[in-house]
Design a protein around this motif. Structure first.
Motif, PDB file in Angstrom:
ATOM      1  N   ASN A  74       8.634  97.865 -81.056  1.00  0.00           N
ATOM      2  CA  ASN A  74       7.917  97.678 -79.788  1.00  0.00           C
ATOM      3  C   ASN A  74       8.768  98.117 -78.599  1.00  0.00           C
ATOM      4  O   ASN A  74       8.412  97.824 -77.460  1.00  0.00           O
ATOM      5  N   ILE A  75       9.870  98.794 -78.871  1.00  0.00           N
ATOM      6  CA  ILE A  75      10.836  99.129 -77.827  1.00  0.00           C
ATOM      7  C   ILE A  75      10.942 100.640 -77.649  1.00  0.00           C
ATOM      8  O   ILE A  75      11.072 101.389 -78.625  1.00  0.00           O
ATOM      9  N   LYS A  76      10.891 101.085 -76.405  1.00  0.00           N
ATOM     10  CA  LYS A  76      11.166 102.474 -76.060  1.00  0.00           C
ATOM     11  C   LYS A  76      12.530 102.525 -75.373  1.00  0.00           C
ATOM     12  O   LYS A  76      12.777 101.826 -74.388  1.00  0.00           O
ATOM     13  N   VAL A  77      13.451 103.341 -75.896  1.00  0.00           N
ATOM     14  CA  VAL A  77      14.788 103.477 -75.324  1.00  0.00           C
ATOM     15  C   VAL A  77      14.785 104.657 -74.351  1.00  0.00           C
ATOM     16  O   VAL A  77      14.323 105.753 -74.687  1.00  0.00           O
ATOM     17  N   MET A  78      15.313 104.433 -73.153  1.00  0.00           N
ATOM     18  CA  MET A  78      15.332 105.478 -72.122  1.00  0.00           C
ATOM     19  C   MET A  78      16.671 105.454 -71.394  1.00  0.00           C
ATOM     20  O   MET A  78      17.243 104.391 -71.163  1.00  0.00           O
ATOM     21  N   LYS A  79      17.156 106.639 -71.038  1.00  0.00           N
ATOM     22  CA  LYS A  79      18.370 106.723 -70.237  1.00  0.00           C
ATOM     23  C   LYS A  79      18.081 106.263 -68.809  1.00  0.00           C
ATOM     24  O   LYS A  79      16.994 106.497 -68.277  1.00  0.00           O
ATOM     25  N   MET A  80      19.071 105.646 -68.178  1.00  0.00           N
ATOM     26  CA  MET A  80      18.890 105.161 -66.817  1.00  0.00           C
ATOM     27  C   MET A  80      18.539 106.295 -65.857  1.00  0.00           C
ATOM     28  O   MET A  80      17.674 106.153 -64.993  1.00  0.00           O
ATOM     29  N   LYS A  81      19.178 107.441 -66.005  1.00  0.00           N
ATOM     30  CA  LYS A  81      18.907 108.549 -65.080  1.00  0.00           C
ATOM     31  C   LYS A  81      17.470 109.028 -65.216  1.00  0.00           C
ATOM     32  O   LYS A  81      16.842 109.439 -64.234  1.00  0.00           O
ATOM     33  N   ASP A  82      16.928 108.981 -66.438  1.00  0.00           N
ATOM     34  CA  ASP A  82      15.536 109.371 -66.631  1.00  0.00           C
ATOM     35  C   ASP A  82      14.592 108.337 -66.026  1.00  0.00           C
ATOM     36  O   ASP A  82      13.548 108.685 -65.465  1.00  0.00           O
ATOM     37  N   PHE A  83      14.981 107.082 -66.143  1.00  0.00           N
ATOM     38  CA  PHE A  83      14.144 106.033 -65.560  1.00  0.00           C
ATOM     39  C   PHE A  83      14.072 106.170 -64.043  1.00  0.00           C
ATOM     40  O   PHE A  83      13.013 105.983 -63.437  1.00  0.00           O
ATOM     41  N   LYS A  84      15.202 106.492 -63.434  1.00  0.00           N
ATOM     42  CA  LYS A  84      15.215 106.618 -61.974  1.00  0.00           C
ATOM     43  C   LYS A  84      14.341 107.773 -61.491  1.00  0.00           C
ATOM     44  O   LYS A  84      13.826 107.744 -60.372  1.00  0.00           O
ATOM     45  N   SER A  85      14.144 108.786 -62.347  1.00  0.00           N
ATOM     46  CA  SER A  85      13.341 109.947 -61.923  1.00  0.00           C
ATOM     47  C   SER A  85      11.858 109.760 -62.226  1.00  0.00           C
ATOM     48  O   SER A  85      11.009 110.144 -61.416  1.00  0.00           O
ATOM     49  N   HIS A  86      11.515 109.173 -63.374  1.00  0.00           N
ATOM     50  CA  HIS A  86      10.092 109.040 -63.698  1.00  0.00           C
ATOM     51  C   HIS A  86       9.748 107.765 -64.453  1.00  0.00           C
ATOM     52  O   HIS A  86       8.626 107.604 -64.922  1.00  0.00           O
ATOM     53  N   GLY A  87      10.702 106.852 -64.546  1.00  0.00           N
ATOM     54  CA  GLY A  87      10.503 105.656 -65.364  1.00  0.00           C
ATOM     55  C   GLY A  87       9.455 104.697 -64.833  1.00  0.00           C
ATOM     56  O   GLY A  87       8.731 104.049 -65.607  1.00  0.00           O
ATOM     57  N   PHE A  88       9.346 104.566 -63.508  1.00  0.00           N
ATOM     58  CA  PHE A  88       8.384 103.630 -62.947  1.00  0.00           C
ATOM     59  C   PHE A  88       6.957 104.049 -63.300  1.00  0.00           C
ATOM     60  O   PHE A  88       6.100 103.221 -63.598  1.00  0.00           O
ATOM     61  N   LEU A  89       6.702 105.359 -63.287  1.00  0.00           N
ATOM     62  CA  LEU A  89       5.400 105.865 -63.697  1.00  0.00           C
ATOM     63  C   LEU A  89       5.204 105.664 -65.197  1.00  0.00           C
ATOM     64  O   LEU A  89       4.097 105.317 -65.649  1.00  0.00           O
ATOM     65  N   TYR A  90       6.276 105.858 -65.976  1.00  0.00           N
ATOM     66  CA  TYR A  90       6.204 105.673 -67.429  1.00  0.00           C
ATOM     67  C   TYR A  90       5.805 104.241 -67.766  1.00  0.00           C
ATOM     68  O   TYR A  90       4.984 104.011 -68.670  1.00  0.00           O
ATOM     69  N   VAL A  91       6.368 103.280 -67.051  1.00  0.00           N
ATOM     70  CA  VAL A  91       6.056 101.866 -67.286  1.00  0.00           C
ATOM     71  C   VAL A  91       4.562 101.617 -67.106  1.00  0.00           C
ATOM     72  O   VAL A  91       3.912 100.951 -67.917  1.00  0.00           O
ATOM     73  N   LYS A  92       4.016 102.193 -66.042  1.00  0.00           N
ATOM     74  CA  LYS A  92       2.600 101.989 -65.732  1.00  0.00           C
ATOM     75  C   LYS A  92       1.704 102.656 -66.766  1.00  0.00           C
ATOM     76  O   LYS A  92       0.728 102.063 -67.252  1.00  0.00           O
ATOM     77  N   GLU A  93       2.040 103.888 -67.136  1.00  0.00           N
ATOM     78  CA  GLU A  93       1.169 104.659 -68.028  1.00  0.00           C
ATOM     79  C   GLU A  93       1.258 104.225 -69.483  1.00  0.00           C
ATOM     80  O   GLU A  93       0.333 104.451 -70.259  1.00  0.00           O
ATOM     81  N   ASN A  94       2.370 103.598 -69.861  1.00  0.00           N
ATOM     82  CA  ASN A  94       2.579 103.260 -71.275  1.00  0.00           C
ATOM     83  C   ASN A  94       2.594 101.759 -71.538  1.00  0.00           C
ATOM     84  O   ASN A  94       3.087 101.317 -72.577  1.00  0.00           O
ATOM     85  N   ASN A  95       2.093 100.980 -70.598  1.00  0.00           N
ATOM     86  CA  ASN A  95       1.812  99.576 -70.840  1.00  0.00           C
ATOM     87  C   ASN A  95       3.062  98.786 -71.236  1.00  0.00           C
ATOM     88  O   ASN A  95       3.040  98.007 -72.189  1.00  0.00           O
ATOM     89  N   LYS A  96       4.153  98.996 -70.508  1.00  0.00           N
ATOM     90  CA  LYS A  96       5.372  98.246 -70.778  1.00  0.00           C
ATOM     91  C   LYS A  96       5.367  96.968 -69.937  1.00  0.00           C
ATOM     92  O   LYS A  96       5.182  97.012 -68.726  1.00  0.00           O
ATOM     93  N   SER A  97       5.544  95.828 -70.599  1.00  0.00           N
ATOM     94  CA  SER A  97       5.419  94.544 -69.912  1.00  0.00           C
ATOM     95  C   SER A  97       6.759  93.861 -69.673  1.00  0.00           C
ATOM     96  O   SER A  97       6.815  92.763 -69.137  1.00  0.00           O
TER      97      SER A  97
END
Length: 382
Positions: free
Chosen positions: A121-144
């Motif tokens: 149930n876990i998606k692993v992401m680099k911090m630098k990637d999160f800072k560029s598009h992670g907030f949108l990823y959270v919304k689109e992929n239902n991360k709670s």
């Protein structure tokens, strides 16, 4: 009362606090009892249950502070893949985003291997990637839930947390809990001290037979080195010779078979010169010397070098002195190789997190090796 009985009692109370159903209790008991090499330790379950309780209580800023190599990754695995769905925190198709906060590629792939499988149930992401598009990823992929690993950005003016990461996170996703997992979560604790945020701090418990920095200090296994320490020092004729610390480490290493000494070098030129000085050990004592790291001049990259070290130690049954360039820091787990390491020299001594998470930190964990001698800045460890 034994530690095992104590764990059982703590677990029983935590099950009650989250209203755990019998299916979850049975599943966890089976994991602890039946797992073999990938054994699930009771402390990992307890820490996961503590975090789950905080989430069920509505906490949105949670810090799990637990010692190095004590089972933090296992805690997150059990939290997200065993507990949260069972207690109803994860709804259908929900999951967690796990941020690999450090830039180390080896650690990133290590976390993917441990946490990011197709069944997780876990998606692993680099911090630098999160800072560029992670907030949108959270919304689109239902991360709670967002989990931030190895939180060592510093504090105060050096912190990227309360003035960067956290502020944006709370503006865009105020409802999503953030769980920080680290032995040294300086920046989020600093933000709490400054009243920038409020949150829940959980002091993680360790498993039976955990061997950490405090144990090493108490047992006299860590020896202080001078602030101006150098691997090479001039002799009475003005020629460079290896330091007395290296000499002592080699003398200690000779008493064992299939063993390793580790020396951190700050520059490739220094490592190459030191390797040249130590090459006679191969003929005299059968001790190999190799340089691993991510710079030109190293014999092997980090991961390949550790594999080669394991091969030499276990199958060729030789002793090795490993000269490292920027390798073996936070998050790296030497696994069974911890039994073979007999001395280390850590030259990091200014930043607390770097010094502690370096070579002494890589020896923390669950193993019987008490023959280690570690040369390090003792005051900073204390």
């Amino acid at each position: 009362m034994t530690e095992t009985v104590t764990y059982r009692n703590i677990m029983r109370e935590l099950f009650k606090s989250i209203n755990a159903q019998q299916d979850l209790i049975h599943k966890i008991n089976s994991l602890i009892k039946n797992s073999d090499y990938t054994k699930v330790h009771p402390n990992e379950i307890i820490n996961a249950l503590e975090v789950a309780k905080a989430l069920m209580d509505g906490e949105t800023n949670i810090v799990l502070q637990a010692p190095m190599q004590s089972g933090k990754t296992g805690t997150i695995d059990q939290l997200c893949n065993t507990i949260l769905k069972e207690i109803g925190f994860f709804k259908e198709n929900q999951g967690a985003l796990f941020l690999n906060s450090m830039t180390d590629k080896t650690l990133y792939f290590q976390n993917i291997a441990k946490l990011g499988s197709d069944r997780s149930n876990i998606k692993v992401m680099k911090m630098k990637d999160f800072k560029s598009h992670g907030f949108l990823y959270v919304k689109e992929n239902n991360k709670s839930i967002i989990i931030r690993d190895e939180d060592q950005y510093g504090c105060g003016q050096d912190s990227s947390f309360d003035y960067g990461f956290f502020e944006k996170l709370r503006i865009t996703h105020p409802e999503i809990p953030l769980v920080t997992v680290s032995a040294t979560p300086f920046d989020i604790l600093d933000a709490m001290v400054k009243n920038s945020i409020t949150g829940k701090v959980i002091s993680g418990v360790t498993g039976e037979n955990y061997f950490g920095i405090k144990n090493m200090l108490n047992e006299g296994l860590i020896r202080d080195i001078p602030k101006n320490y150098n691997h090479l020092v001039p002799d009475e004729n003005g020629k460079n010779t290896i330091s007395k610390e290296i000499q002592e480490g080699i003398f200690h290493l000779k008493n064992f078979d299939q063993s390793v000494g580790i020396i951190r070098c700050t520059k490739t030129q220094q490592a190459e010169y030191l390797k040249e000085q130590l090459k006679s050990l191969k003929k005299t004592y059968g001790i190999n010397t190799m340089i691993i790291g991510s710079t030109d001049g190293c014999d092997y990259p980090i991961s390949e070098g550790l594999e080669k070290l394991n091969e030499i130690t276990k199958f060729q049954k030789g002793n090795t002195i490993l000269l490292i360039m920027g390798a073996l820091s936070a998050g790296k787990d030497l696994l069974s190789m911890k039994n073979n390491i007999k001395f280390s020299i850590e030259t990091r001594g200014r930043q607390i997190s770097n010094a502690v998470q370096g070579l002494p930190g890589r020896m923390c964990g669950y193993h019987p090796n008490r023959d280690l001698i570690s040369f390090q800045n003792v005051p900073i460890l204390e």
